[in-house]
Design a protein around this motif. Sequence first.
Motif, short mmCIF file in Angstrom:
data_model
loop_
_atom_site.label_atom_id
_atom_site.label_comp_id
_atom_site.label_asym_id
_atom_site.label_seq_id
_atom_site.Cartn_x
_atom_site.Cartn_y
_atom_site.Cartn_z
N UNK A 70 -20.85 -5.97 -70.13
CA UNK A 70 -22.19 -6.21 -69.59
C UNK A 70 -22.31 -7.62 -69.03
N UNK A 71 -21.78 -8.60 -69.74
CA UNK A 71 -21.84 -9.99 -69.25
C UNK A 71 -21.14 -10.11 -67.90
N UNK A 72 -20.00 -9.45 -67.76
CA UNK A 72 -19.28 -9.51 -66.48
C UNK A 72 -20.10 -8.85 -65.37
N UNK A 73 -20.77 -7.76 -65.70
CA UNK A 73 -21.59 -7.04 -64.71
C UNK A 73 -22.75 -7.89 -64.21
N UNK A 74 -23.28 -8.76 -65.05
CA UNK A 74 -24.43 -9.58 -64.62
C UNK A 74 -24.01 -10.96 -64.14
N UNK A 75 -22.71 -11.12 -63.88
CA UNK A 75 -22.23 -12.37 -63.30
C UNK A 75 -21.92 -13.47 -64.28
#
Length: 191
Positions: A70-75
């Motif tokens: 999730x962290x990677x998905x939100x940049x």
Amino acid sequence: MAEENNITESSKEKQKEPEAAGKTEEREDPGQLLITAQEADNYEEKLGLYDKALNLDPRYFDAWLQKGFVLDRIGKSEEALACYDKALELDPEHLGIKCLKGFAYNNLKDFEKAIECYDEVLKVNPEDVFSWYQKGSVLESLGRYGEAMEAYDRALEIDPTDVLIREKRLRLLELIYNKGTLTDSPDSGFN
């Protein structure tokens, strides 16, 4: 009679006390928190649930994995990498985490580290189509078209039916054709 009612009410209150105490002592299930997170509508809510699960069980592999994703998905790829590293501490041989790290490095434009991650996976599992595809994509970003084409070709040898890889390869061929050269070919300085 009044005394009997007071005794009955008193015993009912005493029964409620352990029930109420039991509810506050009841421990939440980290697995259930992850299920709830999957159903959550937004990433902030998901992250809150992952953090809650990790507070209950700091060694919960799936919570680290999902939080990183999730962290990677939100940049927030650097934070994602920290989560993936925690997950790898728990399961150092997990190839999926190594792929996800490559993806996070790619998002950070640290292409060489991304390639290292995919190569690490491919050493163990040379048939991993996803890693070949991602490696090709990273190499293409670096302008190393010949190597990218080799990676796409290798992925298609493993899975010749993958339409996404075929399309990516065709676009690369078109790019090479339009440029008139493979940037990383030995004769690229002559074109």
